[in-house]
Design a protein around this motif. Sequence first.
Motif, PDB file in Angstrom:
ATOM      1  N   LEU A  19       0.823  -1.208   0.000  1.00  0.00           N
ATOM      2  CA  LEU A  19       0.000   0.000   0.000  1.00  0.00           C
ATOM      3  C   LEU A  19       0.858   1.258   0.000  1.00  0.00           C
ATOM      4  CD1 LEU A  19      -2.711  -1.120   2.582  1.00  0.00           C
ATOM      5  CD2 LEU A  19      -3.011  -0.878   0.106  1.00  0.00           C
ATOM      6  N   SER A  20       2.025   1.183   0.618  1.00  0.00           N
ATOM      7  CA  SER A  20       2.911   2.349   0.628  1.00  0.00           C
ATOM      8  C   SER A  20       3.366   2.727  -0.773  1.00  0.00           C
ATOM      9  CB  SER A  20       4.125   2.074   1.519  1.00  0.00           C
ATOM     10  OG  SER A  20       4.844   0.945   1.052  1.00  0.00           O
ATOM     11  N   ALA A  21       3.391   1.758  -1.694  1.00  0.00           N
ATOM     12  CA  ALA A  21       3.786   2.044  -3.073  1.00  0.00           C
ATOM     13  C   ALA A  21       2.734   2.855  -3.816  1.00  0.00           C
ATOM     14  CB  ALA A  21       4.051   0.736  -3.818  1.00  0.00           C
ATOM     15  N   LEU A  22       1.530   2.966  -3.235  1.00  0.00           N
ATOM     16  CA  LEU A  22       0.450   3.731  -3.864  1.00  0.00           C
ATOM     17  C   LEU A  22       0.354   5.148  -3.309  1.00  0.00           C
ATOM     18  CD1 LEU A  22      -2.366   1.012  -3.827  1.00  0.00           C
ATOM     19  CD2 LEU A  22      -0.698   1.483  -5.627  1.00  0.00           C
ATOM     20  N   ALA A  23       1.185   5.499  -2.361  1.00  0.00           N
ATOM     21  CA  ALA A  23       1.108   6.809  -1.709  1.00  0.00           C
ATOM     22  C   ALA A  23       1.167   7.981  -2.688  1.00  0.00           C
ATOM     23  CB  ALA A  23       2.211   6.928  -0.663  1.00  0.00           C
ATOM     24  N   PRO A  24       1.950   7.925  -3.781  1.00  0.00           N
ATOM     25  CA  PRO A  24       1.996   9.064  -4.708  1.00  0.00           C
ATOM     26  C   PRO A  24       0.647   9.413  -5.331  1.00  0.00           C
ATOM     27  CG  PRO A  24       3.879   7.634  -5.072  1.00  0.00           C
ATOM     28  CD  PRO A  24       2.984   6.910  -4.132  1.00  0.00           C
ATOM     29  N   LEU A  25      -0.316   8.508  -5.276  1.00  0.00           N
ATOM     30  CA  LEU A  25      -1.636   8.814  -5.834  1.00  0.00           C
ATOM     31  C   LEU A  25      -2.295   9.971  -5.100  1.00  0.00           C
ATOM     32  CD1 LEU A  25      -3.052   5.197  -6.351  1.00  0.00           C
ATOM     33  CD2 LEU A  25      -2.196   6.752  -8.115  1.00  0.00           C
ATOM     34  N   ALA A  26      -1.900  10.216  -3.864  1.00  0.00           N
ATOM     35  CA  ALA A  26      -2.507  11.298  -3.083  1.00  0.00           C
ATOM     36  C   ALA A  26      -2.260  12.660  -3.713  1.00  0.00           C
ATOM     37  CB  ALA A  26      -1.965  11.261  -1.658  1.00  0.00           C
ATOM     38  N   ALA A  27      -1.241  12.795  -4.555  1.00  0.00           N
ATOM     39  CA  ALA A  27      -0.925  14.076  -5.191  1.00  0.00           C
ATOM     40  C   ALA A  27      -1.756  14.333  -6.441  1.00  0.00           C
ATOM     41  CB  ALA A  27       0.565  14.119  -5.546  1.00  0.00           C
ATOM     42  N   LEU A  28      -2.536  13.337  -6.866  1.00  0.00           N
ATOM     43  CA  LEU A  28      -3.316  13.477  -8.108  1.00  0.00           C
ATOM     44  C   LEU A  28      -4.747  13.868  -7.757  1.00  0.00           C
ATOM     45  CD1 LEU A  28      -1.941  10.323  -9.976  1.00  0.00           C
ATOM     46  CD2 LEU A  28      -1.048  12.673  -9.987  1.00  0.00           C
ATOM     47  N   ALA A  29      -4.975  15.167  -7.622  1.00  0.00           N
ATOM     48  CA  ALA A  29      -6.289  15.650  -7.176  1.00  0.00           C
ATOM     49  C   ALA A  29      -7.372  15.476  -8.229  1.00  0.00           C
ATOM     50  CB  ALA A  29      -6.179  17.118  -6.776  1.00  0.00           C
ATOM     51  N   HIS A  30      -6.998  15.318  -9.508  1.00  0.00           N
ATOM     52  CA  HIS A  30      -7.985  15.222 -10.577  1.00  0.00           C
ATOM     53  C   HIS A  30      -8.200  13.792 -11.061  1.00  0.00           C
ATOM     54  CE1 HIS A  30      -7.812  19.602 -10.801  1.00  0.00           C
ATOM     55  NE2 HIS A  30      -6.490  19.510 -10.867  1.00  0.00           N
ATOM     56  N   LEU A  31      -7.581  12.829 -10.416  1.00  0.00           N
ATOM     57  CA  LEU A  31      -7.672  11.440 -10.867  1.00  0.00           C
ATOM     58  C   LEU A  31      -9.081  10.894 -10.630  1.00  0.00           C
ATOM     59  CD1 LEU A  31      -5.853   9.166 -12.032  1.00  0.00           C
ATOM     60  CD2 LEU A  31      -5.565   8.360  -9.687  1.00  0.00           C
ATOM     61  N   VAL A  32      -9.719  10.406 -11.704  1.00  0.00           N
ATOM     62  CA  VAL A  32     -11.080   9.867 -11.588  1.00  0.00           C
ATOM     63  C   VAL A  32     -11.155   8.386 -11.973  1.00  0.00           C
ATOM     64  CG1 VAL A  32     -12.202  12.094 -11.925  1.00  0.00           C
ATOM     65  CG2 VAL A  32     -11.654  10.681 -13.914  1.00  0.00           C
ATOM     66  N   THR A  33     -10.174   7.902 -12.735  1.00  0.00           N
ATOM     67  CA  THR A  33     -10.187   6.503 -13.180  1.00  0.00           C
ATOM     68  C   THR A  33      -8.822   5.879 -12.923  1.00  0.00           C
ATOM     69  OG1 THR A  33     -11.791   6.994 -14.925  1.00  0.00           O
ATOM     70  CG2 THR A  33     -10.558   4.941 -15.131  1.00  0.00           C
ATOM     71  N   LEU A  34      -8.837   4.752 -12.216  1.00  0.00           N
ATOM     72  CA  LEU A  34      -7.603   4.048 -11.879  1.00  0.00           C
ATOM     73  C   LEU A  34      -7.802   2.556 -12.065  1.00  0.00           C
ATOM     74  CD1 LEU A  34      -4.727   3.955 -10.616  1.00  0.00           C
ATOM     75  CD2 LEU A  34      -5.836   3.850  -8.370  1.00  0.00           C
ATOM     76  N   ASN A  35      -6.820   1.924 -12.682  1.00  0.00           N
ATOM     77  CA  ASN A  35      -6.866   0.469 -12.872  1.00  0.00           C
ATOM     78  C   ASN A  35      -5.564  -0.139 -12.357  1.00  0.00           C
ATOM     79  OD1 ASN A  35      -7.345  -2.144 -13.607  1.00  0.00           O
ATOM     80  ND2 ASN A  35      -7.468  -1.782 -15.804  1.00  0.00           N
ATOM     81  N   LEU A  36      -5.688  -0.952 -11.300  1.00  0.00           N
ATOM     82  CA  LEU A  36      -4.531  -1.652 -10.721  1.00  0.00           C
ATOM     83  C   LEU A  36      -4.731  -3.160 -10.731  1.00  0.00           C
ATOM     84  CD1 LEU A  36      -3.924   0.650  -7.612  1.00  0.00           C
ATOM     85  CD2 LEU A  36      -2.536   0.564  -9.694  1.00  0.00           C
ATOM     86  N   GLU A  37      -5.581  -3.646 -11.569  1.00  0.00           N
ATOM     87  CA  GLU A  37      -5.877  -5.079 -11.596  1.00  0.00           C
ATOM     88  C   GLU A  37      -4.613  -5.890 -11.861  1.00  0.00           C
ATOM     89  OE1 GLU A  37     -10.341  -5.802 -13.161  1.00  0.00           O
ATOM     90  OE2 GLU A  37      -9.024  -4.832 -14.617  1.00  0.00           O
ATOM     91  N   TYR A  38      -4.600  -7.117 -11.276  1.00  0.00           N
ATOM     92  CA  TYR A  38      -3.505  -8.079 -11.462  1.00  0.00           C
ATOM     93  C   TYR A  38      -2.190  -7.597 -10.860  1.00  0.00           C
ATOM     94  CZ  TYR A  38      -7.017  -9.648 -14.774  1.00  0.00           C
ATOM     95  OH  TYR A  38      -8.202 -10.028 -15.347  1.00  0.00           O
ATOM     96  N   ASN A  39      -2.277  -6.702  -9.887  1.00  0.00           N
ATOM     97  CA  ASN A  39      -1.126  -6.377  -9.047  1.00  0.00           C
ATOM     98  C   ASN A  39      -1.296  -7.094  -7.714  1.00  0.00           C
ATOM     99  OD1 ASN A  39       0.820  -4.117 -10.132  1.00  0.00           O
ATOM    100  ND2 ASN A  39      -1.232  -3.502 -10.784  1.00  0.00           N
ATOM    101  N   PRO A  40      -0.226  -7.543  -7.078  1.00  0.00           N
ATOM    102  CA  PRO A  40      -0.369  -8.232  -5.782  1.00  0.00           C
ATOM    103  C   PRO A  40      -1.069  -7.398  -4.718  1.00  0.00           C
ATOM    104  CG  PRO A  40       1.839  -8.551  -6.664  1.00  0.00           C
ATOM    105  CD  PRO A  40       1.176  -7.552  -7.558  1.00  0.00           C
ATOM    106  N   VAL A  41      -0.966  -6.074  -4.809  1.00  0.00           N
ATOM    107  CA  VAL A  41      -1.570  -5.220  -3.793  1.00  0.00           C
ATOM    108  C   VAL A  41      -3.084  -5.382  -3.740  1.00  0.00           C
ATOM    109  CG1 VAL A  41      -1.869  -3.211  -5.306  1.00  0.00           C
ATOM    110  CG2 VAL A  41      -1.518  -2.880  -2.853  1.00  0.00           C
ATOM    111  N   THR A  42      -3.697  -5.790  -4.836  1.00  0.00           N
ATOM    112  CA  THR A  42      -5.157  -5.927  -4.872  1.00  0.00           C
ATOM    113  C   THR A  42      -5.642  -7.072  -3.993  1.00  0.00           C
ATOM    114  OG1 THR A  42      -5.083  -7.362  -6.829  1.00  0.00           O
ATOM    115  CG2 THR A  42      -5.236  -4.991  -7.206  1.00  0.00           C
ATOM    116  N   GLN A  43      -4.735  -7.933  -3.528  1.00  0.00           N
ATOM    117  CA  GLN A  43      -5.116  -9.064  -2.688  1.00  0.00           C
ATOM    118  C   GLN A  43      -4.989  -8.751  -1.204  1.00  0.00           C
ATOM    119  OE1 GLN A  43      -6.393 -11.849  -4.144  1.00  0.00           O
ATOM    120  NE2 GLN A  43      -6.160 -10.664  -6.034  1.00  0.00           N
ATOM    121  N   LEU A  44      -4.586  -7.541  -0.852  1.00  0.00           N
ATOM    122  CA  LEU A  44      -4.415  -7.193   0.553  1.00  0.00           C
ATOM    123  C   LEU A  44      -5.760  -6.846   1.195  1.00  0.00           C
ATOM    124  CD1 LEU A  44      -1.184  -4.986   0.453  1.00  0.00           C
ATOM    125  CD2 LEU A  44      -1.401  -7.414   1.000  1.00  0.00           C
TER     126      LEU A  44
END
Length: 337
Positions: A112-137
């Motif tokens: 989850l710490s590897a996703l921290a930079p997403l906090a800087a994207l204030a306009h982000l509306v669509t994100l796809n992280l499928e098939y990453n190990p983090v999705t199983q946490l």
Amino acid sequence: TMATTPPKGYAARNPAKLWVKKACETCIKKPSASILPKPLKLSQVVRDLPAHDPLKLSAVEKYLTELDPLPPRHTHIETLFISNNALVSLVGVEQFAKLRVLSAANNCIASLSALAPLAALAHLVTLNLEYNPVTQLPNYRFHVLRIAPSLRTLDNKEVSRQEHITGHTTLSKEEKAMRTMHSNYCLIRRLQTGVQKVLLHAELRRTLPSYSSNVVTHYSPQTVLRLCSEQMPMEEDPESIHEHLRREIRKARNVKIFSSNKHGTGSTTTDSWESSFSDVLLQQQNKIAELLAVVEEHSHGTNIHASAAIKSSNSRPPTRTPKPPPKAGGKPAKPRR
């Protein structure tokens, strides 16, 4: 000869395993360094790309390993496709402040710490992280929505207002459970170190009699914990401990799902994570009880062994001083009748 075709993105997900062909048989060989794809940075990929849409950048299946800084003319994009690569973190994505769509599916992001930079994207509306190990946490979606609350679609699934509300409550419960598990984890580490010392002490008593007679010590679990806390300060990063605990929770859940499917009870992956948290807490408590029992057992063994040594020394019969031999030329002793 049967031809083999690797599934899409296979090499990116498993860079150490490549599909190869061999005459008359199909097999997977360990590749040599010469045939492995060369890791690339985003700047290298962009430099080799032809003219592209100034608002969109695609670097799919390029074996990307790093999102390094780009020239300013590339940082105004609104759409970024970086799927099917070898990224372990999204560090560097914060340079695209206007980003609205990000696809990073099928990479190697595991924490989850590897996703921290997403906090800087204030306009982000669509994100796809499928098939990453983090999705199983545990509670993965809730964590992502807390990091990037502007999201409307996550992993091709619409984000509802109720999901934000439920996520807030669920993560509050998770934080409380994680604090308890973190404390248990540190206690187990100290007890394991203490048990090693206790067992060494017991082995020395058993093999060296002089050690047991000269060193008779009573050690309680509290004494062991205090000594281990003084001699073994925790050096692990708290976030690393939390990631380890999340993997243990995921493992417990997978075991439960497998067991339920095996017995046909109908459990699915949509079940709550709460029972898995409880399972890991129970495992920790059992481990603590087991280690404390070892300390208690050998602590009593010390007292018993010391008492036996003292009793043995007190009940030992006195040694007799041998009589000196008769002098030469003296009278021989009379035989006893």
